[in-house]
Structures are given as C-alpha cells and as structure tokens.
Design an enzyme around this catalytic site. Structure first.
Site, PDB file in Angstrom:
ATOM      1  N   SER A 146     -64.176  28.845 -70.552  1.00  0.00           N
ATOM      2  CA  SER A 146     -64.891  29.056 -69.288  1.00  0.00           C
ATOM      3  C   SER A 146     -66.128  28.176 -69.273  1.00  0.00           C
ATOM      4  O   SER A 146     -66.700  27.891 -70.340  1.00  0.00           O
ATOM      5  CB  SER A 146     -65.318  30.530 -69.172  1.00  0.00           C
ATOM      6  OG  SER A 146     -66.268  30.696 -68.133  1.00  0.00           O
ATOM      7  N   TYR A 159     -69.940  37.177 -72.773  1.00  0.00           N
ATOM      8  CA  TYR A 159     -68.644  36.572 -72.416  1.00  0.00           C
ATOM      9  C   TYR A 159     -68.729  35.055 -72.646  1.00  0.00           C
ATOM     10  O   TYR A 159     -67.825  34.445 -73.221  1.00  0.00           O
ATOM     11  CB  TYR A 159     -68.336  36.899 -70.960  1.00  0.00           C
ATOM     12  CG  TYR A 159     -67.187  36.141 -70.341  1.00  0.00           C
ATOM     13  CD1 TYR A 159     -65.871  36.486 -70.624  1.00  0.00           C
ATOM     14  CD2 TYR A 159     -67.420  35.088 -69.443  1.00  0.00           C
ATOM     15  CE1 TYR A 159     -64.817  35.797 -70.040  1.00  0.00           C
ATOM     16  CE2 TYR A 159     -66.374  34.403 -68.846  1.00  0.00           C
ATOM     17  CZ  TYR A 159     -65.077  34.760 -69.150  1.00  0.00           C
ATOM     18  OH  TYR A 159     -64.031  34.077 -68.570  1.00  0.00           O
ATOM     19  N   LYS A 163     -66.569  32.590 -75.072  1.00  0.00           N
ATOM     20  CA  LYS A 163     -65.815  31.421 -74.595  1.00  0.00           C
ATOM     21  C   LYS A 163     -66.291  30.134 -75.276  1.00  0.00           C
ATOM     22  O   LYS A 163     -65.504  29.213 -75.486  1.00  0.00           O
ATOM     23  CB  LYS A 163     -65.907  31.313 -73.075  1.00  0.00           C
ATOM     24  CG  LYS A 163     -65.172  32.440 -72.338  1.00  0.00           C
ATOM     25  CD  LYS A 163     -63.671  32.463 -72.638  1.00  0.00           C
ATOM     26  CE  LYS A 163     -62.908  33.433 -71.748  1.00  0.00           C
ATOM     27  NZ  LYS A 163     -61.450  33.420 -72.022  1.00  0.00           N
TER      28      LYS A 163
HETATM   29  N1  LIG Z   1     -61.153  34.094 -62.779  1.00  0.00           N
HETATM   30  C1  LIG Z   1     -62.136  33.315 -63.211  1.00  0.00           C
HETATM   31  O1  LIG Z   1     -63.083  33.005 -62.463  1.00  0.00           O
HETATM   32  C2  LIG Z   1     -62.093  32.759 -64.608  1.00  0.00           C
HETATM   33  C3  LIG Z   1     -62.963  31.707 -64.924  1.00  0.00           C
HETATM   34  C4  LIG Z   1     -62.972  31.180 -66.213  1.00  0.00           C
HETATM   35  C5  LIG Z   1     -62.098  31.683 -67.156  1.00  0.00           C
HETATM   36  N2  LIG Z   1     -61.247  32.715 -66.834  1.00  0.00           N
HETATM   37  C6  LIG Z   1     -60.358  33.211 -67.880  1.00  0.00           C
HETATM   38  O2  LIG Z   1     -59.033  33.158 -67.408  1.00  0.00           O
HETATM   39  C7  LIG Z   1     -58.263  34.176 -68.064  1.00  0.00           C
HETATM   40  C8  LIG Z   1     -57.463  34.951 -67.028  1.00  0.00           C
HETATM   41  O3  LIG Z   1     -58.357  35.520 -66.092  1.00  0.00           O
HETATM   42  P1  LIG Z   1     -57.914  35.970 -64.623  1.00  0.00           P
HETATM   43  O4  LIG Z   1     -59.032  35.598 -63.743  1.00  0.00           O
HETATM   44  O5  LIG Z   1     -56.552  35.507 -64.306  1.00  0.00           O
HETATM   45  O6  LIG Z   1     -57.916  37.567 -64.802  1.00  0.00           O
HETATM   46  P2  LIG Z   1     -57.118  38.705 -63.992  1.00  0.00           P
HETATM   47  O7  LIG Z   1     -56.747  38.264 -62.638  1.00  0.00           O
HETATM   48  O8  LIG Z   1     -57.944  39.931 -64.161  1.00  0.00           O
HETATM   49  O9  LIG Z   1     -55.768  38.857 -64.832  1.00  0.00           O
HETATM   50  C9  LIG Z   1     -55.833  39.228 -66.171  1.00  0.00           C
HETATM   51  C10 LIG Z   1     -54.435  39.382 -66.721  1.00  0.00           C
HETATM   52  O10 LIG Z   1     -54.532  39.633 -68.124  1.00  0.00           O
HETATM   53  C11 LIG Z   1     -54.035  40.946 -68.437  1.00  0.00           C
HETATM   54  N3  LIG Z   1     -54.934  41.482 -69.455  1.00  0.00           N
HETATM   55  C12 LIG Z   1     -56.242  41.822 -69.321  1.00  0.00           C
HETATM   56  N4  LIG Z   1     -56.718  42.278 -70.490  1.00  0.00           N
HETATM   57  C13 LIG Z   1     -55.704  42.184 -71.377  1.00  0.00           C
HETATM   58  C14 LIG Z   1     -55.564  42.514 -72.742  1.00  0.00           C
HETATM   59  N5  LIG Z   1     -56.590  43.035 -73.452  1.00  0.00           N
HETATM   60  N6  LIG Z   1     -54.367  42.324 -73.352  1.00  0.00           N
HETATM   61  C15 LIG Z   1     -53.322  41.833 -72.650  1.00  0.00           C
HETATM   62  N7  LIG Z   1     -53.390  41.501 -71.348  1.00  0.00           N
HETATM   63  C16 LIG Z   1     -54.565  41.685 -70.728  1.00  0.00           C
HETATM   64  C17 LIG Z   1     -54.046  41.689 -67.095  1.00  0.00           C
HETATM   65  O11 LIG Z   1     -53.086  42.725 -67.028  1.00  0.00           O
HETATM   66  P3  LIG Z   1     -53.430  44.230 -67.578  1.00  0.00           P
HETATM   67  O12 LIG Z   1     -54.720  44.618 -66.951  1.00  0.00           O
HETATM   68  O13 LIG Z   1     -52.259  45.055 -67.180  1.00  0.00           O
HETATM   69  O14 LIG Z   1     -53.536  44.085 -69.075  1.00  0.00           O
HETATM   70  C18 LIG Z   1     -53.684  40.566 -66.149  1.00  0.00           C
HETATM   71  O15 LIG Z   1     -52.314  40.297 -66.193  1.00  0.00           O
HETATM   72  C19 LIG Z   1     -59.255  34.990 -68.893  1.00  0.00           C
HETATM   73  O16 LIG Z   1     -59.257  34.542 -70.231  1.00  0.00           O
HETATM   74  C20 LIG Z   1     -60.591  34.665 -68.259  1.00  0.00           C
HETATM   75  O17 LIG Z   1     -61.664  34.805 -69.164  1.00  0.00           O
HETATM   76  C21 LIG Z   1     -61.238  33.264 -65.587  1.00  0.00           C
END
Ligand SMILES: NC(=O)c1ccc[n+]([C@@H]2O[C@H](COP(=O)([O-])OP(=O)(O)OC[C@H]3O[C@@H](n4cnc5c(N)ncnc54)[C@H](OP(=O)(O)O)[C@@H]3O)[C@@H](O)[C@H]2O)c1
Length: 255
Positions: A146, A159, A163
């Site tokens: 991130s 967080y 990262k």
């Molecule tokens: N969205 C952003 O702005 C952003 C920016 C930078 C980096 N990221 C990174 O991108 C990645 C994905 O984020 P996202 O935005 O797609 O999140 P999201 O929409 O909340 O989706 C998260 C997914 O991961 C699963 N999950 C969450 N905790 C988990 C765990 N402990 N074990 C297994 N599965 C888990 C969730 O399903 P369940 O809840 O059913 O487990 C869901 O399928 C993360 O690493 C996040 O840090 C996101």
C-alpha cells in the site's frame, strides 16, 4: 467467462482474500488469461458466490489467512485439483484499528502483523514447499502492499508499518527465491472497495481531487497490474513494488 486459450493457459494461481474487492478482480482477470484459480476468504457463503461467478476453472477454500490448518488445506486442495502451482497472490490483508500509534492496542497490532506480514511470509513458505515455480515457466508471487507503507498516513499508521514490511519482504524474497520465482508487489492508494469505503463514502469527488488522475482506483486497475506482473512479459521484473496511485504521492498526497 473462461478463456482456456489465454496467454497463461495451463497455469494455476492462489489468490488469498478473494471473495470480493481487489482479490476477486485479480482472480477474474487471471481466469481471463487462462489460469485456473483457487480463491480464499473467511466467510464460506460469500466465497461460494465468488466461485460460482468465476466459473468452472475456480475453486474456493474458506478459512482465515493466518490459520496454519487453513493454509495446509488450501495447498492440499490445489495439489489434488490442479496438480501444479505457478502464481501466488498474497492479497488478504486487514486494518481493524484507527488512530495514533501512541495509543494503539498491542493485541490489535499483533493481529495486523499476523495477517499482513507473517501471513504473507507463511503462504510464501508453504507455496515454495508445494512446488511453486517448478515448471519451466517459473513462478510468480505478487504481494499487496500500500502507499501507506511509503508515506505516513494519518490514522492508519500501523497498517502502513505492516505494508512497509510487506514491501521489504518482497524485495528480500525476490533475491532469495531467484531465479525460480519472481516476487513483486503492488502498492495502491485508495481503491473503491468495502475495505476503503470509510475514506471516500459520501465525499468521493473531494477525495479524488487529490489525485492527478482525477479519480480513485478500481479493483480492475489493480488486477491489470497484477496480471502483468504474473505474466511472461514481466519476466525480467523482480523485487519491485509498483505504485498504483493515480499520481497521488507525486502530488504530495497520502492514503
Ligand atoms: N482498497 C484499498 O484502498 C486498498 C489500498 C491499498 C492496499 N489494499 C490492500 O488490498 C488487499 C485487498 O483489499 P480490498 O480493498 O480488496 O478489501 P475488501 O474489499 O475488504 O476484501 C477483502 C477480501 O479478503 C477477505 N479477507 C479479509 N480478511 C481476511 C483474512 N484474515 N483471511 C482471509 N481472507 C480475508 C474478505 O473476505 P472475508 O471477510 O469473508 O474473509 C474479502 O474477500 C488488502 O491487502 C489491502 O490491504 C487495499
């Protein structure tokens, strides 16, 4: 939506945390490239819906990314169903705490590291043991970092620390696992998913104004970059952390 004749046809991938958001978009994109994909998430019902959407070359195994028994089950299923492992996308990540580091609950801090950092290392270790990259085409790992790991981001400091560790883990593993496996990361700014909703909900235009690209990221923006890093066109790229931020950091912004 499956494309068995895509450029990565015959390869297999594990995408953690992929019942929605960025992980689901990555799985969808890899399947379009011809990859057979195993997806994970904690909630079985939502994961089953995702697998149904992804089609016949997807399987799902429900469980928590920081649970060793779940990780064993995933690799056992992948071995029996696919028989090989080419790509690992360490996408599962959490950010359950908000506020300054001085007041941070240390149990919550440990949990964030357990999933985001130890989890990424553990999936990698087990993938290597399960034969990642043993085929002639080699293996690829892409970790989800991130921009919060690059610049201090108000309220989500721990967080960001986790990262930053993922980014450095990526560089270190790229040296240790070469030449069999390439290891890269993507570092997005705000991407429109449930994870980041609190940052932009009801004020998207205002938040997007800080981005030279004029908009926030989408899961497909990230999936396109991840698919590139997994593919043969990125064969000479390893140990890189690719910023995906619509220009935000260069404009002086933070996540
Ligand atoms: N969205 C952003 O702005 C952003 C920016 C930078 C980096 N990221 C990174 O991108 C990645 C994905 O984020 P996202 O935005 O797609 O999140 P999201 O929409 O909340 O989706 C998260 C997914 O991961 C699963 N999950 C969450 N905790 C988990 C765990 N402990 N074990 C297994 N599965 C888990 C969730 O399903 P369940 O809840 O059913 O487990 C869901 O399928 C993360 O690493 C996040 O840090 C996101």
């Amino acid at each position: 939506m499956t494309h068995p004749d895509g450029p990565l046809s015959g390869r297999t991938a594990l995408v953690t945390g992929a019942s929605r958001g960025i992980g689901l978009a990555i799985a969808r994109r890899l399947i379009m490239e011809g990859v057979s994909v195993c997806v994970t998430a904690r909630r079985a019902e939502a994961l089953a819906d995702a697998v149904a959407e992804l089609g016949e070359r997807a399987i799902g195994v429900a469980g928590a990314a920081d649970d060793p028994a779940h990780r064993e089950e995933v690799f056992a299923r992948m071995t029996s169903e696919f028989g090989r492992l080419d790509i690992l996308v360490n996408n599962a990540g959490i950010n359950p705490v908000y506020g300054p580091l001085a007041g941070l609950d240390l149990d919550a801090a440990r949990k964030v590291f357990e999933v985001n950092v130890i989890g990424t290392l553990a999936w990698t270790q087990q993938a290597v043991r399960a034969g990642l990259g043993e085929q002639a085409s080699g293996g690829a790992i892409v970790n989800l970092s991130s921009v919060a790991g690059d610049v201090p981001s108000p309220g989500i400091g721990w967080y960001g620390v986790s990262k930053a560790a993922v980014s450095h883990l990526t560089r270190t593993l790229s040296v240790e696992l070469a030449p069999r496996i390439r290891v890269n990361a993507v570092a997005p700014a705000v991407v429109k998913t449930r994870f980041a909703e609190a940052i932009y909900e009801g004020r998207e235009d205002e938040v997007a104004a800080a981005y030279p690209a004029g908009r926030l990221g989408t899961p497909d923006d990230v999936a396109d970059a991840v698919a590139y890093l997994c593919g043969d066109g990125a064969g000479w790229i390893t140990g890189q952390v690719l910023t995906l931020d619509g220009g935000l950091l260069n404009a002086g912004g933070t996540a």
